[in-house]
Write a protein that holds these residues in place. Structure first.
Motif, PDB file in Angstrom:
ATOM      1  N   VAL A   1      -8.597  -5.634  -9.906  1.00  0.00           N
ATOM      2  CA  VAL A   1      -9.077  -6.462  -8.807  1.00  0.00           C
ATOM      3  C   VAL A   1      -8.169  -7.681  -8.641  1.00  0.00           C
ATOM      4  CG1 VAL A   1     -11.015  -7.877  -8.019  1.00  0.00           C
ATOM      5  CG2 VAL A   1     -11.441  -5.650  -9.044  1.00  0.00           C
ATOM      6  N   GLY A   2      -7.618  -8.171  -9.719  1.00  0.00           N
ATOM      7  CA  GLY A   2      -6.746  -9.344  -9.669  1.00  0.00           C
ATOM      8  C   GLY A   2      -5.546  -9.165  -8.765  1.00  0.00           C
ATOM      9  N   TRP A   3      -4.893  -7.993  -8.821  1.00  0.00           N
ATOM     10  CA  TRP A   3      -3.748  -7.742  -7.944  1.00  0.00           C
ATOM     11  C   TRP A   3      -4.170  -7.794  -6.485  1.00  0.00           C
ATOM     12  CZ3 TRP A   3       0.607  -8.502 -10.068  1.00  0.00           C
ATOM     13  CH2 TRP A   3       0.880  -8.099 -11.370  1.00  0.00           C
ATOM     14  N   ARG A   4      -5.327  -7.209  -6.213  1.00  0.00           N
ATOM     15  CA  ARG A   4      -5.831  -7.199  -4.839  1.00  0.00           C
ATOM     16  C   ARG A   4      -6.144  -8.620  -4.364  1.00  0.00           C
ATOM     17  NH1 ARG A   4      -8.191  -1.853  -3.381  1.00  0.00           N
ATOM     18  NH2 ARG A   4      -7.757  -0.439  -5.100  1.00  0.00           N
ATOM     19  N   LEU A   5      -6.729  -9.418  -5.243  1.00  0.00           N
ATOM     20  CA  LEU A   5      -7.062 -10.794  -4.865  1.00  0.00           C
ATOM     21  C   LEU A   5      -5.803 -11.632  -4.630  1.00  0.00           C
ATOM     22  CD1 LEU A   5     -10.110 -11.520  -7.178  1.00  0.00           C
ATOM     23  CD2 LEU A   5     -10.115 -11.056  -4.725  1.00  0.00           C
ATOM     24  N   LEU A   6      -4.774 -11.401  -5.427  1.00  0.00           N
ATOM     25  CA  LEU A   6      -3.503 -12.105  -5.195  1.00  0.00           C
ATOM     26  C   LEU A   6      -2.935 -11.746  -3.832  1.00  0.00           C
ATOM     27  CD1 LEU A   6      -1.856 -11.794  -8.725  1.00  0.00           C
ATOM     28  CD2 LEU A   6      -2.565 -13.907  -7.581  1.00  0.00           C
TER      29      LEU A   6
ATOM     30  N   LEU B   1      -4.616 -10.659  -1.215  1.00  0.00           N
ATOM     31  CA  LEU B   1      -5.477 -11.272  -0.201  1.00  0.00           C
ATOM     32  C   LEU B   1      -5.176 -12.758  -0.036  1.00  0.00           C
ATOM     33  CD1 LEU B   1      -8.996  -9.691  -0.818  1.00  0.00           C
ATOM     34  CD2 LEU B   1      -7.622  -9.544   1.254  1.00  0.00           C
ATOM     35  N   THR B   2      -4.913 -13.428  -1.140  1.00  0.00           N
ATOM     36  CA  THR B   2      -4.586 -14.859  -1.077  1.00  0.00           C
ATOM     37  C   THR B   2      -3.303 -15.079  -0.281  1.00  0.00           C
ATOM     38  OG1 THR B   2      -5.676 -15.226  -3.199  1.00  0.00           O
ATOM     39  CG2 THR B   2      -4.119 -16.913  -2.463  1.00  0.00           C
ATOM     40  N   TYR B   3      -2.293 -14.280  -0.544  1.00  0.00           N
ATOM     41  CA  TYR B   3      -1.041 -14.392   0.208  1.00  0.00           C
ATOM     42  C   TYR B   3      -1.253 -14.054   1.674  1.00  0.00           C
ATOM     43  CZ  TYR B   3       2.301 -15.035  -3.653  1.00  0.00           C
ATOM     44  OH  TYR B   3       3.037 -15.526  -4.697  1.00  0.00           O
ATOM     45  N   ASP B   4      -2.069 -13.047   1.953  1.00  0.00           N
ATOM     46  CA  ASP B   4      -2.302 -12.636   3.337  1.00  0.00           C
ATOM     47  C   ASP B   4      -3.109 -13.655   4.125  1.00  0.00           C
ATOM     48  OD1 ASP B   4      -0.904 -10.249   3.764  1.00  0.00           O
ATOM     49  OD2 ASP B   4      -2.405  -9.115   2.650  1.00  0.00           O
ATOM     50  N   PHE B   5      -3.793 -14.536   3.442  1.00  0.00           N
ATOM     51  CA  PHE B   5      -4.569 -15.556   4.134  1.00  0.00           C
ATOM     52  C   PHE B   5      -3.678 -16.417   5.033  1.00  0.00           C
ATOM     53  CE2 PHE B   5      -6.190 -19.922   4.294  1.00  0.00           C
ATOM     54  CZ  PHE B   5      -7.365 -19.696   5.001  1.00  0.00           C
TER      55      PHE B   5
ATOM     56  N   ARG C   1       2.641   1.090   9.370  1.00  0.00           N
ATOM     57  CA  ARG C   1       4.103   1.096   9.494  1.00  0.00           C
ATOM     58  C   ARG C   1       4.811   1.146   8.150  1.00  0.00           C
ATOM     59  NH1 ARG C   1       6.669  -2.997  13.095  1.00  0.00           N
ATOM     60  NH2 ARG C   1       8.357  -1.564  12.772  1.00  0.00           N
ATOM     61  N   GLY C   2       4.442   0.294   7.223  1.00  0.00           N
ATOM     62  CA  GLY C   2       5.170   0.249   5.955  1.00  0.00           C
ATOM     63  C   GLY C   2       4.288   0.394   4.736  1.00  0.00           C
ATOM     64  N   GLY C   3       2.988   0.514   4.957  1.00  0.00           N
ATOM     65  CA  GLY C   3       2.064   0.645   3.840  1.00  0.00           C
ATOM     66  C   GLY C   3       1.705  -0.679   3.186  1.00  0.00           C
ATOM     67  N   GLN C   4       2.306  -1.779   3.660  1.00  0.00           N
ATOM     68  CA  GLN C   4       2.104  -3.074   3.019  1.00  0.00           C
ATOM     69  C   GLN C   4       1.893  -4.184   4.034  1.00  0.00           C
ATOM     70  OE1 GLN C   4       6.062  -3.168   1.231  1.00  0.00           O
ATOM     71  NE2 GLN C   4       5.067  -3.218  -0.768  1.00  0.00           N
ATOM     72  N   THR C   5       1.028  -5.115   3.662  1.00  0.00           N
ATOM     73  CA  THR C   5       0.943  -6.369   4.396  1.00  0.00           C
ATOM     74  C   THR C   5       1.942  -7.329   3.745  1.00  0.00           C
ATOM     75  OG1 THR C   5      -0.779  -7.209   2.936  1.00  0.00           O
ATOM     76  CG2 THR C   5      -1.508  -6.056   4.939  1.00  0.00           C
ATOM     77  N   ILE C   6       2.136  -8.478   4.334  1.00  0.00           N
ATOM     78  CA  ILE C   6       3.036  -9.477   3.753  1.00  0.00           C
ATOM     79  C   ILE C   6       2.562  -9.871   2.357  1.00  0.00           C
ATOM     80  CG2 ILE C   6       3.816 -11.878   3.983  1.00  0.00           C
ATOM     81  CD1 ILE C   6       3.828 -11.387   7.038  1.00  0.00           C
TER      82      ILE C   6
ATOM     83  N   PRO D   1       5.063  -9.011  -2.449  1.00  0.00           N
ATOM     84  CA  PRO D   1       5.521  -9.605  -3.718  1.00  0.00           C
ATOM     85  C   PRO D   1       4.950  -8.887  -4.953  1.00  0.00           C
ATOM     86  CG  PRO D   1       4.531 -11.282  -2.313  1.00  0.00           C
ATOM     87  CD  PRO D   1       4.349  -9.976  -1.640  1.00  0.00           C
ATOM     88  N   TRP D   2       3.808  -8.252  -4.792  1.00  0.00           N
ATOM     89  CA  TRP D   2       3.146  -7.589  -5.924  1.00  0.00           C
ATOM     90  C   TRP D   2       3.463  -6.099  -5.967  1.00  0.00           C
ATOM     91  CZ3 TRP D   2       2.232 -11.668  -8.422  1.00  0.00           C
ATOM     92  CH2 TRP D   2       1.832 -12.823  -7.764  1.00  0.00           C
ATOM     93  N   ARG D   3       4.377  -5.656  -5.074  1.00  0.00           N
ATOM     94  CA  ARG D   3       4.828  -4.259  -5.013  1.00  0.00           C
ATOM     95  C   ARG D   3       3.650  -3.289  -4.877  1.00  0.00           C
ATOM     96  NH1 ARG D   3       6.768  -5.916  -9.754  1.00  0.00           N
ATOM     97  NH2 ARG D   3       6.042  -4.040 -10.793  1.00  0.00           N
ATOM     98  N   MET D   4       2.740  -3.632  -3.989  1.00  0.00           N
ATOM     99  CA  MET D   4       1.575  -2.795  -3.739  1.00  0.00           C
ATOM    100  C   MET D   4       1.695  -2.171  -2.356  1.00  0.00           C
ATOM    101  SD  MET D   4      -1.193  -5.533  -5.154  1.00  0.00           S
ATOM    102  CE  MET D   4      -2.595  -4.668  -4.560  1.00  0.00           C
ATOM    103  N   ARG D   5       1.074  -1.022  -2.184  1.00  0.00           N
ATOM    104  CA  ARG D   5       1.018  -0.425  -0.850  1.00  0.00           C
ATOM    105  C   ARG D   5      -0.204   0.462  -0.742  1.00  0.00           C
ATOM    106  NH1 ARG D   5       2.901   4.579   0.847  1.00  0.00           N
ATOM    107  NH2 ARG D   5       3.557   5.943  -0.830  1.00  0.00           N
ATOM    108  N   VAL D   6      -0.646   0.650   0.488  1.00  0.00           N
ATOM    109  CA  VAL D   6      -1.775   1.523   0.791  1.00  0.00           C
ATOM    110  C   VAL D   6      -1.213   2.885   1.161  1.00  0.00           C
ATOM    111  CG1 VAL D   6      -3.665   1.939   2.411  1.00  0.00           C
ATOM    112  CG2 VAL D   6      -3.244  -0.365   1.545  1.00  0.00           C
ATOM    113  N   ALA D   7      -1.789   3.926   0.579  1.00  0.00           N
ATOM    114  CA  ALA D   7      -1.319   5.286   0.847  1.00  0.00           C
ATOM    115  C   ALA D   7      -2.509   6.216   1.041  1.00  0.00           C
ATOM    116  CB  ALA D   7      -0.461   5.785  -0.312  1.00  0.00           C
TER     117      ALA D   7
END
Length: 141
Positions: free
Chosen positions: A11-16, A18-22, A71-76, A80-86
């Motif tokens: 959950v921590g990665w997701r929260l990080l 979300l914080t950046y996407d804010f 488009r790229g699987g990632q939000t801004i 930085p956390w090298r995460m993507r939605v697939a």
């Protein structure tokens, strides 16, 4: 494209992310609110115009997230956390339908104190509600 290494279960990665996407979302919300103020003055405080403005803010955030995931699987915030939605089945980028389901369920979950996010801690596959509903997965590369 890099190889997928592991699911982003914490959950921590997701929260990080979300914080950046804010921050980009805040800029988009300011622009949307400025457009409402320019069109209707400062009177948008309630009633149907207030509801319309809220719907516009929700939609703008959904366009940002869905377009990014599609488009790229990632939000801004995910970059930085090298995460993507697939897509859970194929590993490719989420479809438009999956992206909007993910956004709708995720935003509803946030209104419930993030319960759908915290659910990942007890889920057998470490998935959130919006992962399950949209048949997508958050992956870490």
């Amino acid at each position: 494209m890099s190889t997928l290494k592991c699911p982003a279960t914490l959950v921590g990665w997701r929260l990080l992310a979300l914080t950046y996407d804010f921050f980009p979302l805040l800029a988009l919300w300011f622009a949307t609110a400025a457009a409402f103020t320019a069109l209707h003055g400062d009177a948008v405080r309630g009633g149907w115009l207030g509801a319309l403005e809220f719907a516009a803010l929700w939609t703008v955030a959904g366009v940002y997230a869905s377009l990014s995931w599609r488009r790229g699987g990632q939000t801004i915030g995910m970059r930085p956390w090298r995460m993507r939605v697939a897509d859970a089945g194929t590993g490719s980028n989420a479809s438009w339908r999956q992206a909007w389901i993910r956004y709708a369920v995720g935003s509803a979950s946030l209104l419930l104190a993030g319960l759908g996010f915290w659910w990942a801690w007890i889920d057998r596959d470490r998935l959130t509600w919006h992962d399950r509903a949209s048949r997508t997965r958050m992956l870490r590369e």
